[in-house]
Design a protein around this motif. Structure first.
Motif, PDB file in Angstrom:
ATOM      1  N   ARG A  31     -73.534  64.593  -3.994  1.00 46.21           N
ATOM      2  CA  ARG A  31     -73.321  65.045  -5.379  1.00 46.21           C
ATOM      3  C   ARG A  31     -72.322  66.185  -5.430  1.00 46.21           C
ATOM      4  O   ARG A  31     -71.408  66.209  -6.244  1.00 46.21           O
ATOM      5  CB  ARG A  31     -74.650  65.476  -5.984  1.00 46.21           C
ATOM      6  CG  ARG A  31     -74.562  65.827  -7.482  1.00 46.21           C
ATOM      7  CD  ARG A  31     -75.873  66.376  -7.966  1.00 46.21           C
ATOM      8  NE  ARG A  31     -76.144  67.682  -7.368  1.00 46.21           N
ATOM      9  CZ  ARG A  31     -75.591  68.823  -7.788  1.00 46.21           C
ATOM     10  NH1 ARG A  31     -74.744  68.825  -8.791  1.00 46.21           N
ATOM     11  NH2 ARG A  31     -75.880  69.974  -7.200  1.00 46.21           N
ATOM     12  N   ARG A  32     -72.550  67.171  -4.501  1.00 51.75           N
ATOM     13  CA  ARG A  32     -71.637  68.312  -4.476  1.00 51.75           C
ATOM     14  C   ARG A  32     -70.221  67.863  -4.113  1.00 51.75           C
ATOM     15  O   ARG A  32     -69.238  68.362  -4.679  1.00 51.75           O
ATOM     16  CB  ARG A  32     -72.137  69.338  -3.465  1.00 51.75           C
ATOM     17  CG  ARG A  32     -73.409  70.036  -3.916  1.00 51.75           C
ATOM     18  CD  ARG A  32     -73.859  71.058  -2.893  1.00 51.75           C
ATOM     19  NE  ARG A  32     -75.077  71.738  -3.330  1.00 51.75           N
ATOM     20  CZ  ARG A  32     -75.716  72.638  -2.594  1.00 51.75           C
ATOM     21  NH1 ARG A  32     -75.235  72.983  -1.391  1.00 51.75           N
ATOM     22  NH2 ARG A  32     -76.810  73.222  -3.052  1.00 51.75           N
ATOM     23  N   ASP A  33     -70.121  66.922  -3.188  1.00 49.24           N
ATOM     24  CA  ASP A  33     -68.804  66.409  -2.821  1.00 49.24           C
ATOM     25  C   ASP A  33     -68.163  65.693  -3.997  1.00 49.24           C
ATOM     26  O   ASP A  33     -66.961  65.818  -4.245  1.00 49.24           O
ATOM     27  CB  ASP A  33     -68.936  65.480  -1.618  1.00 49.24           C
ATOM     28  CG  ASP A  33     -67.586  65.027  -1.102  1.00 49.24           C
ATOM     29  OD1 ASP A  33     -66.766  65.895  -0.713  1.00 49.24           O
ATOM     30  OD2 ASP A  33     -67.323  63.815  -1.109  1.00 49.24           O
ATOM     31  N   ALA A  50     -58.555  69.503 -11.605  1.00 48.11           N
ATOM     32  CA  ALA A  50     -57.509  70.497 -11.368  1.00 48.11           C
ATOM     33  C   ALA A  50     -56.165  69.828 -11.172  1.00 48.11           C
ATOM     34  O   ALA A  50     -55.130  70.298 -11.666  1.00 48.11           O
ATOM     35  CB  ALA A  50     -57.873  71.348 -10.148  1.00 48.11           C
ATOM     36  N   ARG A  51     -56.187  68.692 -10.440  1.00 45.17           N
ATOM     37  CA  ARG A  51     -54.925  67.964 -10.216  1.00 45.17           C
ATOM     38  C   ARG A  51     -54.390  67.420 -11.537  1.00 45.17           C
ATOM     39  O   ARG A  51     -53.189  67.518 -11.826  1.00 45.17           O
ATOM     40  CB  ARG A  51     -55.151  66.827  -9.231  1.00 45.17           C
ATOM     41  CG  ARG A  51     -53.870  66.146  -8.765  1.00 45.17           C
ATOM     42  CD  ARG A  51     -54.172  65.034  -7.796  1.00 45.17           C
ATOM     43  NE  ARG A  51     -54.849  63.934  -8.450  1.00 45.17           N
ATOM     44  CZ  ARG A  51     -54.211  62.947  -9.117  1.00 45.17           C
ATOM     45  NH1 ARG A  51     -52.895  62.974  -9.196  1.00 45.17           N
ATOM     46  NH2 ARG A  51     -54.870  61.986  -9.686  1.00 45.17           N
ATOM     47  N   GLN A  52     -55.299  66.842 -12.341  1.00 44.57           N
ATOM     48  CA  GLN A  52     -54.873  66.321 -13.632  1.00 44.57           C
ATOM     49  C   GLN A  52     -54.361  67.445 -14.526  1.00 44.57           C
ATOM     50  O   GLN A  52     -53.361  67.284 -15.232  1.00 44.57           O
ATOM     51  CB  GLN A  52     -56.039  65.591 -14.314  1.00 44.57           C
ATOM     52  CG  GLN A  52     -56.484  64.325 -13.612  1.00 44.57           C
ATOM     53  CD  GLN A  52     -55.407  63.247 -13.646  1.00 44.57           C
ATOM     54  OE1 GLN A  52     -54.553  63.239 -14.524  1.00 44.57           O
ATOM     55  NE2 GLN A  52     -55.445  62.352 -12.663  1.00 44.57           N
ATOM     56  N   ALA A 108     -67.108  68.326  -6.330  1.00 46.76           N
ATOM     57  CA  ALA A 108     -65.890  68.966  -5.827  1.00 46.76           C
ATOM     58  C   ALA A 108     -64.685  68.065  -6.010  1.00 46.76           C
ATOM     59  O   ALA A 108     -63.603  68.522  -6.395  1.00 46.76           O
ATOM     60  CB  ALA A 108     -66.079  69.327  -4.355  1.00 46.76           C
ATOM     61  N   ARG A 109     -64.914  66.741  -5.703  1.00 48.12           N
ATOM     62  CA  ARG A 109     -63.801  65.801  -5.893  1.00 48.12           C
ATOM     63  C   ARG A 109     -63.412  65.727  -7.362  1.00 48.12           C
ATOM     64  O   ARG A 109     -62.220  65.679  -7.712  1.00 48.12           O
ATOM     65  CB  ARG A 109     -64.179  64.417  -5.375  1.00 48.12           C
ATOM     66  CG  ARG A 109     -64.151  64.292  -3.864  1.00 48.12           C
ATOM     67  CD  ARG A 109     -64.106  62.833  -3.452  1.00 48.12           C
ATOM     68  NE  ARG A 109     -65.218  62.076  -4.000  1.00 48.12           N
ATOM     69  CZ  ARG A 109     -66.428  61.944  -3.423  1.00 48.12           C
ATOM     70  NH1 ARG A 109     -66.647  62.547  -2.258  1.00 48.12           N
ATOM     71  NH2 ARG A 109     -67.381  61.233  -3.975  1.00 48.12           N
ATOM     72  N   ALA A 110     -64.418  65.718  -8.236  1.00 49.39           N
ATOM     73  CA  ALA A 110     -64.134  65.681  -9.674  1.00 49.39           C
ATOM     74  C   ALA A 110     -63.384  66.927 -10.109  1.00 49.39           C
ATOM     75  O   ALA A 110     -62.449  66.878 -10.907  1.00 49.39           O
ATOM     76  CB  ALA A 110     -65.425  65.525 -10.467  1.00 49.39           C
ATOM     77  N   GLN A 111     -63.837  68.085  -9.570  1.00 48.55           N
ATOM     78  CA  GLN A 111     -63.145  69.332  -9.911  1.00 48.55           C
ATOM     79  C   GLN A 111     -61.722  69.332  -9.399  1.00 48.55           C
ATOM     80  O   GLN A 111     -60.796  69.772 -10.089  1.00 48.55           O
ATOM     81  CB  GLN A 111     -63.927  70.519  -9.345  1.00 48.55           C
ATOM     82  CG  GLN A 111     -65.249  70.784 -10.055  1.00 48.55           C
ATOM     83  CD  GLN A 111     -66.035  71.899  -9.412  1.00 48.55           C
ATOM     84  OE1 GLN A 111     -65.713  72.317  -8.292  1.00 48.55           O
ATOM     85  NE2 GLN A 111     -67.073  72.368 -10.087  1.00 48.55           N
TER      86      GLN A 111
END
Length: 259
Positions: free
Chosen positions: A61-63, A73-75, A66-69
């Motif tokens: 979930r945390r990963d 951030a990339r978007q 983090a990936r979503a964040q």
């Protein structure tokens, strides 16, 4: 022999029965052997597995978060880059539009300056041509006037057809000049103040008197001579023919009382 064998078998059966029955009798707790740890180990293993699975799920979930964040951030970075690119492109378009507008204004100003220059050159050319034509026309008119004046001088007083007759310009200077010329003669000769002589005046195109000729004498030669001298000092608005000054003979009565 046969009796002993049967007795032994009965004993064995009895013992076996007793042994079998003893298996169903309760055993005191103190005498019971320790229970095996298999169930506790399985539960611990299950709990451990659950804990590991929960930890793995939490890590996943945390990963995922983090990936979503990172993706967000990339978007966001991409969006900022796109906005910055759009802003720069808008600024570049505005600068190109401003440059094009300045170029258009400069081109229009150059075109206007060229038109003004051409118009000024054309106007100067027309003015020069008109001036030349005017000078030529004036020269021709002057030459024609001089020729006509010479002809009128040679012919003597004659009627000349004009659109507008010559008019005497009468002012205090003319009156003073007339009195200065005629009054001494009148006093010296003892003549009447209303004495007059009719004199032809050849008026030039500039309004000056070119020549004189007696039409009707005053009866006194001295006065006639003074009257012709006074007539030569008179000024006229020239006669007009076709809108241009023309020389003419004008008949005037010269006296102290003339107006």
């Amino acid at each position: 022999m046969g009796g002993r064998r049967r007795g032994g078998r009965i004993l064995l059966v009895t013992l076996a029965a007793l042994g079998a029955a003893s298996c169903f009798l309760p055993i005191p707790r103190a005498m019971r052997p320790p229970e095996p740890l298999v169930a506790d180990s399985a539960a611990a293993n299950a709990a451990q597995r659950d804990s590991i699975a929960a930890a793995e799920r939490e890590a996943a979930r945390r990963d995922s978060v983090a990936r979503a964040q990172r993706e967000a951030a990339r978007q966001d970075s991409i969006a900022r880059a796109l906005r910055e690119a759009a802003r720069r492109d808008s600024i570049a378009r505005a600068e190109r539009a401003a440059a094009a507008r300045r170029d258009s204004i400069l081109a229009a100003e150059r075109a206007a300056a060229l038109r003004d220059s051409l118009e000024a050159a054309r106007r100067d050319s027309l003015i020069a041509a008109a001036r030349r034509d005017s000078l030529a026309s004036i020269e021709l008119a002057r030459a024609a006037g001089e020729a006509e004046l010479a002809e009128l001088r040679a012919s003597g007083p004659v009627y000349v057809a004009v659109d507008e007759a010559a008019r005497l310009v009468w002012d205090t200077d003319a009156e003073a000049a007339l009195a200065t010329t005629l009054l001494p003669v009148i006093r010296r000769e003892g003549l009447d103040a209303d004495i007059a002589a009719s004199i032809w005046l050849l008026v030039r195109t500039d309004g000056r008197v070119e020549a004189t000729a007696i039409q009707v004498s005053s009866g006194d030669q001295a006065f006639d001579a003074a009257a012709m001298r006074a007539a030569r000092g008179l000024l006229f608005a020239p006669a007009l023919r076709d809108g241009r000054p023309a020389p003419v003979w004008v008949l005037r009565e010269i006296s102290l009382l003339m107006r």
